[in-house]
Motif scaffolding. Structure first.
Motif, PDB file in Angstrom:
ATOM      1  N   ALA A  75       0.820  -1.222   0.000  1.00 45.09           N
ATOM      2  CA  ALA A  75       0.000   0.000   0.000  1.00 45.09           C
ATOM      3  C   ALA A  75       0.846   1.260   0.000  1.00 45.09           C
ATOM      4  O   ALA A  75       0.379   2.319  -0.429  1.00 45.09           O
ATOM      5  N   ASP A  96       1.049   3.533  -3.115  1.00 45.35           N
ATOM      6  CA  ASP A  96      -0.060   4.371  -3.574  1.00 45.35           C
ATOM      7  C   ASP A  96       0.403   5.773  -3.971  1.00 45.35           C
ATOM      8  O   ASP A  96       0.073   6.252  -5.058  1.00 45.35           O
ATOM      9  N   GLU A  97       1.154   6.429  -3.111  1.00 42.96           N
ATOM     10  CA  GLU A  97       1.566   7.807  -3.388  1.00 42.96           C
ATOM     11  C   GLU A  97       2.469   7.890  -4.613  1.00 42.96           C
ATOM     12  O   GLU A  97       2.325   8.798  -5.446  1.00 42.96           O
ATOM     13  N   CYS A 136       2.442   5.837  -7.109  1.00 41.10           N
ATOM     14  CA  CYS A 136       1.564   5.584  -8.263  1.00 41.10           C
ATOM     15  C   CYS A 136       0.815   6.855  -8.649  1.00 41.10           C
ATOM     16  O   CYS A 136       0.720   7.199  -9.827  1.00 41.10           O
ATOM     17  N   VAL A 137       0.276   7.547  -7.652  1.00 39.59           N
ATOM     18  CA  VAL A 137      -0.455   8.787  -7.900  1.00 39.59           C
ATOM     19  C   VAL A 137       0.467   9.827  -8.521  1.00 39.59           C
ATOM     20  O   VAL A 137       0.085  10.508  -9.487  1.00 39.59           O
ATOM     21  N   ARG A 147      -4.379  -3.299  -7.250  1.00 36.93           N
ATOM     22  CA  ARG A 147      -4.477  -2.880  -5.843  1.00 36.93           C
ATOM     23  C   ARG A 147      -4.471  -1.358  -5.694  1.00 36.93           C
ATOM     24  O   ARG A 147      -4.873  -0.833  -4.670  1.00 36.93           O
ATOM     25  N   HIS A 148      -4.014  -0.666  -6.714  1.00 40.08           N
ATOM     26  CA  HIS A 148      -3.931   0.797  -6.682  1.00 40.08           C
ATOM     27  C   HIS A 148      -4.997   1.446  -7.572  1.00 40.08           C
ATOM     28  O   HIS A 148      -5.001   2.665  -7.720  1.00 40.08           O
ATOM     29  N   THR A 157      -7.307   4.162  -5.827  1.00 38.62           N
ATOM     30  CA  THR A 157      -6.525   5.352  -5.485  1.00 38.62           C
ATOM     31  C   THR A 157      -6.203   6.162  -6.731  1.00 38.62           C
ATOM     32  O   THR A 157      -6.335   7.394  -6.738  1.00 38.62           O
ATOM     33  N   LEU A 158      -5.796   5.484  -7.787  1.00 37.59           N
ATOM     34  CA  LEU A 158      -5.453   6.181  -9.031  1.00 37.59           C
ATOM     35  C   LEU A 158      -6.679   6.809  -9.683  1.00 37.59           C
ATOM     36  O   LEU A 158      -6.627   7.955 -10.138  1.00 37.59           O
TER      37      LEU A 158
END
Length: 195
Positions: free
Chosen positions: A19, A22-23, A25-26, A49-50, A53-54
């Motif tokens: 997890a 996430d950041e 990926c963003v 999994r992301h 969030t994306l």
């Protein structure tokens, strides 16, 4: 095509799930949009999994994984038929990634993987080592044969790994089953998007 590298997203980390990516990926997705991307995809099916969030972070369509197709593919099949998911590593390709709301449908999805093969070993090597298409085809084919022996109700195949589209046509010829992969989802998304 515009590409960005997600900092820290090595194959072993993405496959296992982390997890904390996430950041990163963003940040990569936002850089893509800033550079003009109108659709975002990923180079590993486990980036699913992301997905949430994306999707929440950018204002363009995000299609991280062929696994997003599972609910729609199940609806195409008769209730007694099964969908087989062929993964690079079945140990991490779990039902929580499938987006299936009805628990009775969980039993209709069977998962096989090539985690013991040369392809995954090469993919986990840093730097990445390319695998011959013939090797990928052999490993994926053997996995499918095992799945079909154990589950004769398989009527459709979904290739989770973004390294598998290169063998999709051969798998279709060999199995005579419908075969879906990330390229199908990307083509669908691109075809409906105004450019």
């Amino acid at each position: 095509m515009i590409t960005e590298v997600v900092k820290g997203a090595f194959a072993d980390i993405v496959i296992r799930g982390d997890a904390s990516l996430d950041e990163a990926c963003v940040e990569a997705a936002r850089r893509l949009v800033k550079r003009g991307a109108s659709i975002i995809s990923a180079d590993c099916g486990f980036f699913i999994r992301h997905q949430a969030t994306l999707s929440a972070a950018v204002d363009v369509p995000v299609v991280t994984s062929s696994l997003l197709l599972i609910p729609a593919l199940l609806r195409q099949l008769a209730p007694q038929q099964m969908l087989a998911v062929v993964s690079a590593d079945s140990r991490y390709c779990t039902v929580d990634l499938f987006g299936i709301e009805n628990p009775t449908d969980w039993a209709r999805v069977v998962v096989g993987g090539i985690e013991e093969g040369q392809y995954l070993q090469n993919a986990l090597t840093r730097p990445f080592v390319q695998t011959d298409i013939e090797q990928i085809e052999q490993e994926v084919g053997a996995c499918i044969e095992q799945l079909r022996t154990r589950h004769p109700g398989i009527a459709m195949l979904l290739l989770e790994c973004t390294g598998f589209p290169c063998v999709a046509a051969a798998v279709r010829r060999r199995t005579r089953l419908p075969v879906y992969d990330i390229t199908d989802l990307c083509r669908l998304t691109l075809a409906t998007h105004c450019t």
